[in-house]
Design a protein around this motif. Sequence first.
Motif, PDB file in Angstrom:
ATOM      1  N   UNK A  86       1.051  -1.097   0.069  1.00  0.00           N
ATOM      2  CA  UNK A  86       0.223  -0.012  -0.057  1.00  0.00           C
ATOM      3  C   UNK A  86       1.070   1.531   0.103  1.00  0.00           C
ATOM      4  N   UNK A  87       1.215   1.633  -1.134  1.00  0.00           N
ATOM      5  CA  UNK A  87       2.335   2.858  -1.275  1.00  0.00           C
ATOM      6  C   UNK A  87       3.555   2.381  -0.985  1.00  0.00           C
ATOM      7  N   UNK A  88       4.079   2.930   0.120  1.00  0.00           N
ATOM      8  CA  UNK A  88       5.320   2.592   0.632  1.00  0.00           C
ATOM      9  C   UNK A  88       5.445   1.387   1.656  1.00  0.00           C
ATOM     10  N   UNK A  89       4.165   1.201   2.099  1.00  0.00           N
ATOM     11  CA  UNK A  89       4.034   0.041   3.073  1.00  0.00           C
ATOM     12  C   UNK A  89       3.883  -1.342   2.551  1.00  0.00           C
ATOM     13  N   UNK A  90       4.731  -2.375   2.761  1.00  0.00           N
ATOM     14  CA  UNK A  90       4.468  -3.702   2.524  1.00  0.00           C
ATOM     15  C   UNK A  90       3.726  -4.429   3.406  1.00  0.00           C
ATOM     16  N   UNK A  91       2.455  -4.758   3.239  1.00  0.00           N
ATOM     17  CA  UNK A  91       1.627  -5.291   4.403  1.00  0.00           C
ATOM     18  C   UNK A  91       1.803  -6.855   4.649  1.00  0.00           C
ATOM     19  N   UNK A  92       2.157  -7.444   3.280  1.00  0.00           N
ATOM     20  CA  UNK A  92       2.268  -8.988   3.159  1.00  0.00           C
ATOM     21  C   UNK A  92       3.713  -9.170   2.201  1.00  0.00           C
ATOM     22  N   UNK A  93       4.645  -9.621   2.708  1.00  0.00           N
ATOM     23  CA  UNK A  93       6.016  -9.852   2.337  1.00  0.00           C
ATOM     24  C   UNK A  93       6.459 -11.399   1.694  1.00  0.00           C
ATOM     25  N   UNK A  94       6.240 -11.622   0.519  1.00  0.00           N
ATOM     26  CA  UNK A  94       6.881 -12.780  -0.015  1.00  0.00           C
ATOM     27  C   UNK A  94       6.181 -14.040   0.706  1.00  0.00           C
ATOM     28  N   UNK A  95       4.756 -14.067   0.781  1.00  0.00           N
ATOM     29  CA  UNK A  95       4.272 -14.969   1.748  1.00  0.00           C
ATOM     30  C   UNK A  95       3.935 -16.262   0.846  1.00  0.00           C
ATOM     31  N   UNK A  96       4.475 -17.523   1.222  1.00  0.00           N
ATOM     32  CA  UNK A  96       4.109 -18.643   0.454  1.00  0.00           C
ATOM     33  C   UNK A  96       3.397 -19.804   1.674  1.00  0.00           C
ATOM     34  N   UNK A  97       2.282 -20.269   1.290  1.00  0.00           N
ATOM     35  CA  UNK A  97       1.641 -21.394   2.113  1.00  0.00           C
ATOM     36  C   UNK A  97       0.868 -22.388   1.186  1.00  0.00           C
ATOM     37  N   UNK A  98       0.544 -23.505   1.651  1.00  0.00           N
ATOM     38  CA  UNK A  98      -0.456 -24.496   1.098  1.00  0.00           C
ATOM     39  C   UNK A  98      -1.597 -24.847   1.962  1.00  0.00           C
ATOM     40  N   UNK A  99      -2.754 -25.254   1.493  1.00  0.00           N
ATOM     41  CA  UNK A  99      -3.833 -25.759   2.196  1.00  0.00           C
ATOM     42  C   UNK A  99      -4.209 -26.773   1.757  1.00  0.00           C
ATOM     43  N   UNK A 119      -6.184 -13.239  -1.111  1.00  0.00           N
ATOM     44  CA  UNK A 119      -6.174 -14.389  -1.923  1.00  0.00           C
ATOM     45  C   UNK A 119      -7.611 -14.510  -2.299  1.00  0.00           C
ATOM     46  N   UNK A 120      -8.538 -13.919  -1.595  1.00  0.00           N
ATOM     47  CA  UNK A 120     -10.100 -13.832  -1.998  1.00  0.00           C
ATOM     48  C   UNK A 120     -10.257 -12.807  -3.196  1.00  0.00           C
ATOM     49  N   UNK A 121      -9.253 -12.050  -3.555  1.00  0.00           N
ATOM     50  CA  UNK A 121      -9.597 -11.017  -4.753  1.00  0.00           C
ATOM     51  C   UNK A 121     -10.112  -9.508  -4.195  1.00  0.00           C
ATOM     52  N   UNK A 122     -10.252  -9.499  -2.819  1.00  0.00           N
ATOM     53  CA  UNK A 122     -10.563  -7.954  -2.670  1.00  0.00           C
ATOM     54  C   UNK A 122      -9.565  -7.063  -2.825  1.00  0.00           C
ATOM     55  N   UNK A 123      -8.486  -7.312  -2.397  1.00  0.00           N
ATOM     56  CA  UNK A 123      -7.255  -6.717  -2.949  1.00  0.00           C
ATOM     57  C   UNK A 123      -6.396  -7.345  -3.775  1.00  0.00           C
ATOM     58  N   UNK A 124      -6.031  -6.487  -4.802  1.00  0.00           N
ATOM     59  CA  UNK A 124      -5.127  -6.961  -6.040  1.00  0.00           C
ATOM     60  C   UNK A 124      -3.657  -7.264  -5.362  1.00  0.00           C
ATOM     61  N   UNK A 125      -3.050  -8.455  -5.907  1.00  0.00           N
ATOM     62  CA  UNK A 125      -1.589  -8.799  -5.472  1.00  0.00           C
ATOM     63  C   UNK A 125      -0.710  -7.817  -5.850  1.00  0.00           C
TER      64      UNK A 125
END
Length: 249
Positions: free
Chosen positions: A11-24, A47-53
């Motif tokens: 979000x601008x200069x803020x990285x809220x999610x950083x290089x996250x990998x996981x499996x379900x 993940x649900x599409x509310x925010x674009x990656x």
Amino acid sequence: MLEVRNLQKQFGGLTAVKDVSLTVPQGKIIGLIGPNGSGKSTLINVVSGIYPATSGAVWFKGDDITHLSPHQSFELGLGRGFQDASLFFQMTVLDNTLIPVKKQRGERPWLAPWWRSWLGEEKQNANRADEVLQQVLLRDHINKPAADLSGGQMKLLELARTFMGEPDMLLLDEPTAGVAPTLAYNIFEQIRLMRDQFGMTFLIVEHRLGILFDFVDWLYVMHMGEILAEGTPDEIMANERVRDVYFGD
């Protein structure tokens, strides 16, 4: 069922999610925990599409859904529950439950005027909704406005409503927030019942660890936008880094 690959959200200069990998894996209940502000809800929103990656990818049932809208992901079988129950409060409990049913004949403009062509389907859907509401202990409230329910009952109604959309997987963001402990435990019992009876898969953000740990198969711990640790509930409880960051030991 779900694979998140090197996902980032800025979000601008803020990285809220950083290089996250996981499996379900399919048919599992997976927990996502971490301190406030660690990026859990943001991850669920991406993940649900509310925010674009910003970068990275999300794969669901073998398909890349990174750039799909929420309704497109829903059509593929990925459902979503919110921290604050997202209901139509002036509609009845029954009508709320019927909204997510897919491919209803009566919703097609060229069939809507011909009520005999879809009346039977409507009755079948209402009967199924009745059964689902019975399962989540809301059958006695079926004709009440959703606004008349308690906070815990609203959470159960949202769970029933998402189930009516026949999802293969549900993303739940704090399903027991603001709910009394007894009812919170019942919500998780319903989640486990859906998994056991219908093979549904869950990724759940939750702060009530005492309840969550009784139901999950695996846990991911987030801190400052990154995955800090993963493992079984016992492994997470024994993890010194998690205790230092999450529990303040």
